[in-house]
Motif scaffolding. Structure first.
Motif, PDB file in Angstrom:
ATOM      1  N   GLU A   1       0.922  -1.205   0.021  1.00 41.92           N
ATOM      2  CA  GLU A   1       0.289   0.028   0.068  1.00 41.92           C
ATOM      3  C   GLU A   1       1.199   0.983   0.234  1.00 41.92           C
ATOM      4  O   GLU A   1       2.120   0.892   0.064  1.00 41.92           O
ATOM      5  CB  GLU A   1      -1.076   0.112   1.128  1.00 41.92           C
ATOM      6  CG  GLU A   1      -2.077   1.045   1.182  1.00 41.92           C
ATOM      7  CD  GLU A   1      -2.212   1.505   0.008  1.00 41.92           C
ATOM      8  OE1 GLU A   1      -2.528   2.134  -0.380  1.00 41.92           O
ATOM      9  OE2 GLU A   1      -3.543   0.510  -0.310  1.00 41.92           O
ATOM     10  N   SER A   2       0.663   2.296  -0.221  1.00 40.83           N
ATOM     11  CA  SER A   2       1.360   3.136  -0.092  1.00 40.83           C
ATOM     12  C   SER A   2       2.132   4.037   1.499  1.00 40.83           C
ATOM     13  O   SER A   2       1.211   3.262   1.954  1.00 40.83           O
ATOM     14  CB  SER A   2      -0.105   4.979  -0.153  1.00 40.83           C
ATOM     15  OG  SER A   2       0.810   5.489   0.447  1.00 40.83           O
ATOM     16  N   GLN A   3       3.288   3.929   0.746  1.00 40.69           N
ATOM     17  CA  GLN A   3       3.969   3.674   1.960  1.00 40.69           C
ATOM     18  C   GLN A   3       3.575   5.338   3.525  1.00 40.69           C
ATOM     19  O   GLN A   3       3.501   4.944   4.574  1.00 40.69           O
ATOM     20  CB  GLN A   3       5.604   4.388   1.696  1.00 40.69           C
ATOM     21  CG  GLN A   3       6.304   3.536   0.895  1.00 40.69           C
ATOM     22  CD  GLN A   3       6.735   2.483   1.838  1.00 40.69           C
ATOM     23  OE1 GLN A   3       6.938   2.693   3.200  1.00 40.69           O
ATOM     24  NE2 GLN A   3       6.360   0.937   1.384  1.00 40.69           N
ATOM     25  N   VAL A   4       2.186   6.707   3.132  1.00 37.75           N
ATOM     26  CA  VAL A   4       1.988   6.578   4.436  1.00 37.75           C
ATOM     27  C   VAL A   4       1.816   6.215   4.687  1.00 37.75           C
ATOM     28  O   VAL A   4       1.306   6.246   5.824  1.00 37.75           O
ATOM     29  CB  VAL A   4       1.632   7.852   2.984  1.00 37.75           C
ATOM     30  CG1 VAL A   4       0.805   8.803   3.971  1.00 37.75           C
ATOM     31  CG2 VAL A   4       2.700   9.122   2.253  1.00 37.75           C
ATOM     32  N   ILE A   5      -0.248   5.393   4.185  1.00 39.29           N
ATOM     33  CA  ILE A   5      -0.800   4.719   4.700  1.00 39.29           C
ATOM     34  C   ILE A   5      -0.114   3.738   5.389  1.00 39.29           C
ATOM     35  O   ILE A   5      -0.585   3.076   6.749  1.00 39.29           O
ATOM     36  CB  ILE A   5      -1.609   4.041   3.490  1.00 39.29           C
ATOM     37  CG1 ILE A   5      -2.526   5.395   2.989  1.00 39.29           C
ATOM     38  CG2 ILE A   5      -2.596   3.141   4.220  1.00 39.29           C
ATOM     39  CD1 ILE A   5      -3.424   5.012   2.032  1.00 39.29           C
TER      40      ILE A   5
ATOM     41  N   SER B   1       2.955   2.852   7.156  1.00 40.94           N
ATOM     42  CA  SER B   1       3.614   3.964   8.199  1.00 40.94           C
ATOM     43  C   SER B   1       2.841   4.232   8.327  1.00 40.94           C
ATOM     44  O   SER B   1       2.757   4.055  10.141  1.00 40.94           O
ATOM     45  CB  SER B   1       5.239   4.360   7.422  1.00 40.94           C
ATOM     46  OG  SER B   1       4.754   4.399   5.715  1.00 40.94           O
ATOM     47  N   THR B   2       1.464   4.684   8.823  1.00 39.12           N
ATOM     48  CA  THR B   2       1.399   6.201   9.738  1.00 39.12           C
ATOM     49  C   THR B   2       0.519   5.033  10.045  1.00 39.12           C
ATOM     50  O   THR B   2       0.120   5.110  11.591  1.00 39.12           O
ATOM     51  CB  THR B   2       0.352   6.720   9.120  1.00 39.12           C
ATOM     52  OG1 THR B   2       1.230   7.800   7.567  1.00 39.12           O
ATOM     53  CG2 THR B   2      -0.560   7.853   9.684  1.00 39.12           C
TER      54      THR B   2
ATOM     55  N   ALA C   1      -4.092  -1.128   5.357  1.00 41.85           N
ATOM     56  CA  ALA C   1      -3.140  -0.571   5.742  1.00 41.85           C
ATOM     57  C   ALA C   1      -2.981  -2.310   4.894  1.00 41.85           C
ATOM     58  O   ALA C   1      -1.745  -1.907   3.824  1.00 41.85           O
ATOM     59  CB  ALA C   1      -2.462  -0.323   6.638  1.00 41.85           C
TER      60      ALA C   1
ATOM     61  N   ASN D   1     -10.874  15.812   6.183  1.00 41.30           N
ATOM     62  CA  ASN D   1      -9.842  15.833   6.718  1.00 41.30           C
ATOM     63  C   ASN D   1      -9.750  17.100   7.022  1.00 41.30           C
ATOM     64  O   ASN D   1      -9.395  17.437   8.443  1.00 41.30           O
ATOM     65  CB  ASN D   1      -8.153  15.971   6.102  1.00 41.30           C
ATOM     66  CG  ASN D   1      -7.811  14.842   6.924  1.00 41.30           C
ATOM     67  OD1 ASN D   1      -8.026  14.386   7.622  1.00 41.30           O
ATOM     68  ND2 ASN D   1      -6.922  14.172   5.947  1.00 41.30           N
TER      69      ASN D   1
ATOM     70  N   PHE E   1      -8.452   9.878  10.534  1.00 44.28           N
ATOM     71  CA  PHE E   1      -7.460   9.772   9.613  1.00 44.28           C
ATOM     72  C   PHE E   1      -7.926   8.335   8.857  1.00 44.28           C
ATOM     73  O   PHE E   1      -7.491   7.974   7.832  1.00 44.28           O
ATOM     74  CB  PHE E   1      -5.395   9.073  10.236  1.00 44.28           C
ATOM     75  CG  PHE E   1      -4.868   8.472   9.565  1.00 44.28           C
ATOM     76  CD1 PHE E   1      -4.206   8.829   8.307  1.00 44.28           C
ATOM     77  CD2 PHE E   1      -4.733   6.790   9.688  1.00 44.28           C
ATOM     78  CE1 PHE E   1      -4.118   7.578   8.054  1.00 44.28           C
ATOM     79  CE2 PHE E   1      -3.896   5.879   9.599  1.00 44.28           C
ATOM     80  CZ  PHE E   1      -3.129   6.435   8.219  1.00 44.28           C
TER      81      PHE E   1
ATOM     82  N   ILE F   1      -8.471   7.938   4.802  1.00 44.58           N
ATOM     83  CA  ILE F   1      -8.202   6.705   4.167  1.00 44.58           C
ATOM     84  C   ILE F   1      -8.748   5.930   3.840  1.00 44.58           C
ATOM     85  O   ILE F   1      -8.421   5.738   2.409  1.00 44.58           O
ATOM     86  CB  ILE F   1      -7.179   5.379   4.843  1.00 44.58           C
ATOM     87  CG1 ILE F   1      -7.217   5.495   6.297  1.00 44.58           C
ATOM     88  CG2 ILE F   1      -5.527   6.847   5.336  1.00 44.58           C
ATOM     89  CD1 ILE F   1      -6.301   4.305   6.442  1.00 44.58           C
TER      90      ILE F   1
ATOM     91  N   SER G   1     -10.076   7.681   0.511  1.00 47.66           N
ATOM     92  CA  SER G   1      -9.149   8.398  -0.522  1.00 47.66           C
ATOM     93  C   SER G   1      -9.125   7.141  -0.865  1.00 47.66           C
ATOM     94  O   SER G   1      -9.180   6.589  -2.142  1.00 47.66           O
ATOM     95  CB  SER G   1      -8.134   9.078  -0.241  1.00 47.66           C
ATOM     96  OG  SER G   1      -7.522   7.812   1.442  1.00 47.66           O
TER      97      SER G   1
END
Lengths: 233, 101, 209
Positions: A45-49, A51-52, A95, B50, B84, B88, B91
């Motif tokens: 998945e997107s690195q942002v998602i 890791s967050t 994620a 958001n 959050f 997500i 999105s």
């Protein structure tokens, strides 16, 4: 659950431990992000998602437990804490892939949470009845050294309501993510009974000559199936 | 006599001031609502929700300070953690429809 | 102590209801603070936008914004338990489940941004709203010490005074939920449990996974 565990398990699931969906017709779900055709490499998945979620999920889970356990002294309680805990599972599923999360949290766990919570709540209510009191009369609970009223209420909130809510919400999430027809699991709706076949018992049903004969015979089709399937039929 | 002295002399407390500030944040949220409702693309709406969530966290924290109820921060924390998730979820839905979602 | 305030509270209830009925809603409107007015405007705007949004996905997103406003409103009226429920359920659960359901259904792309108004339905809703609004004149003001729900010494004040002594927990809401009306809560928990089973039946599955 640590972060490393989650990612390792995810990687294992992606490489080929996908036992449940192995017999699923891949053409029906081709192009889906969580289908095995695109899950050859581990689900990414997107690195942002990713890791967050790794950072946020432990805190959110702890906070859900806090809301559950500290409901007696601050706003909150079993319902709210269970909902937050279930939301953590949603977060992890977004994620790291819904299929991987499905294998991590098996159907047995989800059902055990919901059924166990209901049974604990009913049991806590019925024990005082058995001792000659009213339903949920906490001061008749046989608790040594502890205030039975206070800890009976906490038990109802923590062991009763919170598991019911979190289990049912996670189950709703999984069953909604699977979709109406199970995404290629089992025959179409018209060809099965009222409670249709699932992917696990689709194969024994194909071996048997007739669906109705199989349901009459208690021994057939039970080999290798989860206990929940056999019991529900 | 400054403005602060005048308001304090008129009997207004810090809590009243914070409530007015919270109202200002709500008005900002109404402005952001335009983007959530109108927003030509879904990305606009995701960003707007958001920002609205973050705005709500601030409003709840200010309300907790203004009304003298520290437990209101619990609700702000829930939103800070779960906003959050909402972002997500939407999105992912818009990036690849029929994907994971 | 609570017994001494009983006649006063009952007198106050009677006089307040008669007075507000005569003087209509004007003084109540004057007492609405800026934060309340702005929050009400936000909530009403988001509710209308949710109802009229043509695109279902947009409606779901705006509904998330609506829940944000409702949680702030509950918080301002000092109902943190309700606000926490609203926050956990709406931000964490409802939006996700609605989006999942949308992902499994077909979404039609619409040209228009808003639904056209169905006038008979709007008239019915308007009539219902007018009928409810008539009763608003008799409702005591928010936070009024004379309100029956607050001043009643046998119900609200009794629970607030007796909760800690009788149950050992400080959160009166939780004490009421788990102890004083525990059988109702048991029914609610069973309803949640039944909702999971109902979803399985409707979706024709036998396992959650």
């Amino acid at each position: 659950m640590s972060d490393a565990d989650a990612s390792d398990r995810d990687a294992d699931a992606g490489r080929g431990g996908d036992a449940e969906t192995a017999d699923v017709d891949s053409s029906a779900s081709a192009g889906r992000l969580d289908s095995e055709t695109r899950q050859g490499p581990p689900y990414t998945e997107s690195q942002v998602i990713m890791s967050t979620v790794k950072v946020v999920a432990p805190f959110a889970f702890t906070y859900g437990l806090f809301v559950t356990f500290h409901g007696g002294g601050s706003p909150g309680g079993g319902f709210q804490g269970g909902a937050i805990t279930a939301a953590v599972v949603f977060m992890i599923a977004f994620a790291f892939g819904i299929e991987s999360t499905r294998q991590w949290l098996a159907n047995t766990v989800v059902v055990a949470l919901a059924v166990g919570g209901t049974l604990v709540f009913a049991g806590l209510g019925l024990v005082p009845v058995a001792r000659g009191g009213a339903f949920l009369q906490y001061d008749l609970l046989p608790l040594p050294y502890l205030d039975p009223v206070k800890y009976g209420m906490e038990a109802v909130e923590i062991v009763g309501i919170a598991p019911i809510v979190s289990g049912v919400l996670v189950g709703l999430f999984f069953v909604l993510a699977r979709g109406f027809n199970g995404e290629g699991s089992g025959p179409p709706i018209g060809e099965r009974g009222y409670l249709g076949s699932t992917s696990e018992d689709a194969e024994p049903a194909a071996d048997g000559t007739d669906e109705t004969d199989e349901t009459d015979d208690p021994n057939s089709g039970s080999a290798g199936q989860p206990a929940t399937d056999g019991g529900a039929r | 006599m400054s403005v602060v002295d005048a308001t304090l002399a008129a009997g207004y407390t810090v809590g009243d001031f914070l409530l007015v500030v919270a109202a200002g944040f709500v008005i900002l949220a109404i402005g952001m609502l335009y983007r959530a409702v109108k927003g030509p693309t879904m990305q606009d709406r995701v960003l707007a929700v958001n920002v609205l969530g973050t705005n709500t966290v601030v409003i709840l924290a200010i309300l907790g300070a203004a009304l003298g109820e520290p437990t209101f921060l619990d609700i702000a924390l829930v939103y800070a953690l779960l906003n959050f998730l909402m972002a997500i979820a939407i999105s992912k839905f818009t990036v690849e429809r029929g994907g994971v979602l | 102590m609570t017994g001494a305030t009983a006649p006063v509270a009952i007198d106050g209830v009677g006089s307040v209801s008669s007075v507000t009925f005569v003087t209509s809603v004007t003084p109540v409107v004057a007492e609405i603070s800026a934060i309340e007015a702005s929050l009400f405007a936000f909530v009403v705007l988001t509710a209308l936008a949710t109802a009229f949004a043509r695109d279902v996905l947009a409606a779901v997103i705006i509904f998330g914004a609506y829940s944000l406003g409702m949680a702030a409103l509950y918080t301002f009226y000092r109902a943190p338990d309700v606000a926490l429920t609203e926050a956990a359920v709406s931000a964490g659960v409802t939006t996700v489940l609605l989006l999942l359901t949308l992902a499994k259904t077909t979404r039609i792309d619409h040209e228009a941004a808003f639904e056209s108004v169905n006038y008979p339905a709007a008239g019915a809703v308007g009539l219902l709203f007018a009928g409810l609004a008539v009763t608003m004149a008799d409702v005591p003001a928010v936070g009024s010490p004379d309100a029956p729900v607050w001043g009643n010494p046998d119900v609200s004040q009794w629970y607030l005074a007796e909760t800690y002594a009788r149950t050992g927990v400080e959160n009166t809401v939780m004490a009421v939920l788990a102890a004083f009306r525990g059988f109702d809560t048991f029914g609610e928990a069973v309803v949640v449990f039944a909702a999971g089973i109902a979803a399985l039946i409707v979706l024709r599955r036998e396992v959650f996974a």
